[in-house]
Write an enzyme that holds these catalytic residues in place. Structure first.
Site, PDB file in Angstrom:
ATOM      1  N   HIS A  15       0.847  -1.195   0.000  1.00 55.29           N
ATOM      2  CA  HIS A  15       0.000   0.000   0.000  1.00 55.29           C
ATOM      3  C   HIS A  15       0.884   1.248   0.000  1.00 55.29           C
ATOM      4  O   HIS A  15       1.319   1.724   1.051  1.00 55.29           O
ATOM      5  CB  HIS A  15      -0.907  -0.023   1.243  1.00 55.29           C
ATOM      6  CG  HIS A  15      -1.980   1.020   1.231  1.00 55.29           C
ATOM      7  ND1 HIS A  15      -3.330   0.712   1.226  1.00 55.29           N
ATOM      8  CD2 HIS A  15      -1.922   2.370   1.217  1.00 55.29           C
ATOM      9  CE1 HIS A  15      -4.034   1.824   1.223  1.00 55.29           C
ATOM     10  NE2 HIS A  15      -3.201   2.848   1.224  1.00 55.29           N
ATOM     11  N   HIS A 195      -9.737   1.263  -0.577  1.00 53.91           N
ATOM     12  CA  HIS A 195      -9.574   1.979   0.694  1.00 53.91           C
ATOM     13  C   HIS A 195     -10.927   1.979   1.411  1.00 53.91           C
ATOM     14  O   HIS A 195     -11.939   2.389   0.831  1.00 53.91           O
ATOM     15  CB  HIS A 195      -9.188   3.435   0.447  1.00 53.91           C
ATOM     16  CG  HIS A 195      -7.748   3.670   0.159  1.00 53.91           C
ATOM     17  ND1 HIS A 195      -7.115   3.143  -0.919  1.00 53.91           N
ATOM     18  CD2 HIS A 195      -6.807   4.407   0.831  1.00 53.91           C
ATOM     19  CE1 HIS A 195      -5.841   3.545  -0.913  1.00 53.91           C
ATOM     20  NE2 HIS A 195      -5.630   4.305   0.140  1.00 53.91           N
ATOM     21  N   GLU A 198     -10.911   3.547   7.083  1.00 54.78           N
ATOM     22  CA  GLU A 198      -9.920   4.510   7.566  1.00 54.78           C
ATOM     23  C   GLU A 198     -10.729   5.677   8.146  1.00 54.78           C
ATOM     24  O   GLU A 198     -10.773   5.849   9.355  1.00 54.78           O
ATOM     25  CB  GLU A 198      -8.994   4.964   6.417  1.00 54.78           C
ATOM     26  CG  GLU A 198      -7.915   5.966   6.822  1.00 54.78           C
ATOM     27  CD  GLU A 198      -7.183   6.590   5.603  1.00 54.78           C
ATOM     28  OE1 GLU A 198      -7.706   6.534   4.476  1.00 54.78           O
ATOM     29  OE2 GLU A 198      -6.094   7.177   5.826  1.00 54.78           O
TER      30      GLU A 198
HETATM   31  N1  ADE Z   1      -4.495   9.042  -1.324  1.00 58.45           N
HETATM   32  C1  ADE Z   1      -3.239   9.056  -0.898  1.00 58.45           C
HETATM   33  N2  ADE Z   1      -3.158   8.582   0.362  1.00 58.45           N
HETATM   34  C2  ADE Z   1      -4.405   8.251   0.733  1.00 58.45           C
HETATM   35  C3  ADE Z   1      -4.977   7.683   1.903  1.00 58.45           C
HETATM   36  N3  ADE Z   1      -4.254   7.367   2.978  1.00 58.45           N
HETATM   37  N4  ADE Z   1      -6.309   7.507   1.931  1.00 58.45           N
HETATM   38  C4  ADE Z   1      -7.038   7.836   0.861  1.00 58.45           C
HETATM   39  N5  ADE Z   1      -6.554   8.355  -0.253  1.00 58.45           N
HETATM   40  C5  ADE Z   1      -5.245   8.553  -0.330  1.00 58.45           C
HETATM   41 ZN    ZN Z   2      -3.674   4.857   0.954  1.00 60.04          ZN
END
Ligand code: ADE
Ligand code: ZN
Length: 332
Positions: A15, A195, A198
């Site tokens: 990642h 993603h 988060e």
């Molecule tokens: N683009 C770059 N880093 C990111 C992240 N941690 N979460 C979402 N989009 C991103």
């Molecule tokens: Zn990311």
């Protein structure tokens, strides 16, 4: 901080955003060459400056305005791979966005990709680091753009481009808006990641699994807030691309000791470790390992096992997987 874990331990990371791994001095140099004023994205020590995740996305996109040609991306790829190789990384997957490489136009994208791939080949020869590309739609650019991105991905799928994913503002739209792009990528033979978990809670992880049918989740750490979901991740062998330093730096958790990665691993979820956007988050894999060793007492054996899991989950061909696994397991 002194090293707790042998810095030379061979590492794999799944990642890593290519533009997000750009050394600030490299971006400043490009800005100077092109007379672009982006001084406000740097702090007084020359690092990237941002207030929170959403401002980080704006600063990231401002940095990307300096990357205007295939040659810029060739140089970027070499600079990033030099840093990662110095960190002991032997295998990396990087997120690439046709949106930042010719605005999503397929003809332009092929030229950018050619430049990135030739830099990756050179780094493999000279630095012993292997790179694969995961084409990434940007969620806040919307579903229409994601269809264009998926088309670019499928048209250039092969040895180097092996996966498809989605990044950007997790709160923009809903995963169901992106099913066309993910279905297209899957039918085109690409492996899938998204993603989630988060900035969105456990439901965002469930939605990514249900609607996008991904086999890996970028971050996914907020699954810990729903233990039934944690059990599902473990049973279905969904792999998490965990980036603890990124989460701590962006304020998701107050420190490594409070990060859920150890609890997820204890509940048999397959976790892998990555740096996300290392210069933005002042991190390297060496720093991640040392911080995790300090927080949870993890040893070199733990990191070797995590790296082997990463390689088993890597979106690469079997010959590459076997070759790198041998290095990671000390059989090469
Ligand atoms: N683009 C770059 N880093 C990111 C992240 N941690 N979460 C979402 N989009 C991103
Ligand atoms: Zn990311």
């Amino acid at each position: 901080m002194t090293d707790r874990i042998d810095p030379a331990l061979p590492k794999a990371e799944l990642h890593l955003h290519l533009e997000g791994a750009a050394p600030p001095a490299f971006i400043r140099g490009l800005a100077q060459e092109k007379s672009i004023d982006i001084s406000k994205i740097f702090d007084e020590r020359g690092g990237y400056a941002y207030r929170d995740f959403w401002h980080f996305l704006q600063v990231y996109e401002a940095a990307c305005t300096t990357l205007q040609s295939p040659e810029d991306f060739r140089r970027l790829t070499l600079a990033v791979l030099e840093d990662r190789a110095a960190d002991g990384v032997v295998y990396a997957e990087t997120f690439l966005s046709p949106d930042f490489c010719g605005g999503g136009d397929l003809v332009a994208w092929r030229e950018y990709l050619h430049a990135i791939e030739s830099a990756a080949d050179e780094a493999e020869r000279t630095l012993g680091i292997t790179l694969r590309g995961v084409i990434t739609a940007i969620r806040h650019f919307g579903p229409e753009k994601s269809r264009q991105t998926a088309t670019c991905a499928v048209e250039t799928a092969g040895r180097f481009i092996t996966g498809f994913g989605i990044a950007g503002d997790e709160k923009a739209g809903h995963p169901r808006d992106f099913t066309w792009a993910f279905d297209c990528a899957r039918e085109g033979g690409l492996r899938l990641t998204a993603h989630a978990g988060e900035w969105g809670g456990p439901d965002s992880v469930r939605d990514a699994l249900d609607h996008l049918k991904v086999e890996r989740i970028g971050h996914g750490v907020r699954a810990i807030e729903d233990l039934a979901l944690v059990d599902r991740l473990a049973e279905d062998r969904i792999v998490l691309e965990v980036c603890p330093g990124s989460n701590v730096c962006l304020g998701l958790y107050p420190g490594f000791a409070q990060h859920p990665v150890a609890r997820l691993r204890d509940r048999e979820v397959i976790v892998t470790l990555s740096t996300d956007d290392p210069p933005f988050f002042h991190t390297t894999l060496r720093r991640e390992y040392d911080a995790l060793a300090a927080a949870f007492g993890w040893t070199e054996d733990d990191f070797r096992a995590i790296n082997a899991d990463a390689m088993r989950a890597a979106f690469c061909d079997e010959a590459t997987r076997d070759r790198i696994l041998k290095i990671i397991e000390g059989r090469a």
